[in-house]
Structure formats: C-alpha cells, structure tokens
Design an enzyme around this catalytic site. Sequence first.
Site, PDB file in Angstrom:
ATOM      1  N   CYS A  33       0.810  -1.218   0.000  1.00 61.04           N
ATOM      2  CA  CYS A  33       0.000   0.000   0.000  1.00 61.04           C
ATOM      3  C   CYS A  33       0.845   1.271   0.000  1.00 61.04           C
ATOM      4  O   CYS A  33       0.318   2.364  -0.163  1.00 61.04           O
ATOM      5  CB  CYS A  33      -0.916   0.013   1.221  1.00 61.04           C
ATOM      6  SG  CYS A  33       0.022  -0.026   2.751  1.00 61.04           S
ATOM      7  N   ASP A  35       2.375   2.482   2.565  1.00 60.96           N
ATOM      8  CA  ASP A  35       2.366   3.141   3.867  1.00 60.96           C
ATOM      9  C   ASP A  35       3.706   2.965   4.580  1.00 60.96           C
ATOM     10  O   ASP A  35       4.433   2.008   4.331  1.00 60.96           O
ATOM     11  CB  ASP A  35       1.241   2.587   4.737  1.00 60.96           C
ATOM     12  CG  ASP A  35      -0.120   3.039   4.249  1.00 60.96           C
ATOM     13  OD1 ASP A  35      -0.155   3.975   3.430  1.00 60.96           O
ATOM     14  OD2 ASP A  35      -1.132   2.477   4.676  1.00 60.96           O
ATOM     15  N   CYS A  59      -2.620   3.163   7.689  1.00 58.25           N
ATOM     16  CA  CYS A  59      -4.063   3.068   7.888  1.00 58.25           C
ATOM     17  C   CYS A  59      -4.388   2.820   9.370  1.00 58.25           C
ATOM     18  O   CYS A  59      -3.484   2.641  10.198  1.00 58.25           O
ATOM     19  CB  CYS A  59      -4.615   1.939   7.049  1.00 58.25           C
ATOM     20  SG  CYS A  59      -4.066   0.336   7.642  1.00 58.25           S
ATOM     21  N   CYS A 103      -1.075  -5.088   7.369  1.00 55.61           N
ATOM     22  CA  CYS A 103      -0.810  -3.754   7.926  1.00 55.61           C
ATOM     23  C   CYS A 103      -0.094  -3.865   9.261  1.00 55.61           C
ATOM     24  O   CYS A 103       0.786  -3.052   9.582  1.00 55.61           O
ATOM     25  CB  CYS A 103      -2.114  -2.994   8.130  1.00 55.61           C
ATOM     26  SG  CYS A 103      -3.199  -3.009   6.707  1.00 55.61           S
TER      27      CYS A 103
HETATM   28 FE1  FES Z   1      -1.315   0.339   4.343  1.00 52.73          FE
HETATM   29 FE2  FES Z   1      -2.815  -0.737   6.154  1.00 52.73          FE
HETATM   30  S1  FES Z   1      -3.410  -0.185   4.158  1.00 52.73           S
HETATM   31  S2  FES Z   1      -0.736  -0.244   6.299  1.00 52.73           S
END
Ligand code: FES
Length: 145
Positions: A33, A35, A59, A103
């Site tokens: 993602c 992140d 997230c 995540c």
């Molecule tokens: Fe990226 Fe959860 S969607 S860490």
Amino acid sequence: MYSAKVIDHFSNPRNVGEIENPSGVGTVGNARCGDIMRMYLDIDEQSIIREVKFKTFGCGAAVAASSMATELVKGKTIQEALKVTNKVVLEALDGLPPVKVHCSLLAEEAIHAALWDYAEKKHIVIEGLEKPVNDVSETAEGEGY
Ligand code: FES
C-alpha cells in the site's frame, strides 16, 4: 468488523511521537500500500526499552497495531521485545480482518529495524535479530539523492 481494542488503539493511539537522540530508529514501508512506519527506541545500559514512540503514514489497522506493539515492548528487555511478534500483537488486539493483517506487520518490522539500528550503533549483535529487509529509512529521509 474491528474489535473494541483495535478501535480503542486507533482512536487513542499510545506512544505517538518521536524521541530525540533515540538509541535506535527504524523506518519500514509496506510494499502493498506504500504506507510507512517509523519506530524510535530508547534503550538503557541494561538493554531495557525505556521509551518507545512511533509515527506512521498508515491506515487505522497499522496505527492500532503499532500502538499495541509499543505498549507490549515498553519496559521489556531486547530479547523479550523480540518475542513480541506480529502474532502476539494481533492476539492482543483480538485480531484484525484478514485483509488488514499485512498492515500490522509494519509494527514488528519497524521495531526490528530500530533494534538493528541500535545494534549497529553499539557495534553489538542481537541474538535472533535479522537484518530488516524493509528498511526504507534512506529513501524516507530523502538521503542519497
Ligand atoms: Fe497500508 Fe494498512 S493499508 S498499512
């Protein structure tokens, strides 16, 4: 869908922030993602994690998992902290939806990356700790460009 504990840790995340002059800092990214999670550790001479803080562009599940993970490693020795795996964090949160499990991995990986940084600074080897594969600190810092 989310447990009460996940909602609590997402709504009131513990240990958010950063530590000035940390013993170790680790930054990891989630390839799926994009992140990012950064973990700061303050470790004393007895190898006890005195303080831990985190920051994330992640997230809600990543925030909740990191918040719980920081609570679980705070006050622990390095070896005890290594036992705080993703599975342990998930159990402490009463689980996450399967699609969100990846995540929560950010928390474990960021703690390991911060411990790796600490070991490198101290020129020590932490038994059972492997080099983080996901350490993106250089790109995250914008270094090397
Ligand atoms: Fe990226 Fe959860 S969607 S860490």
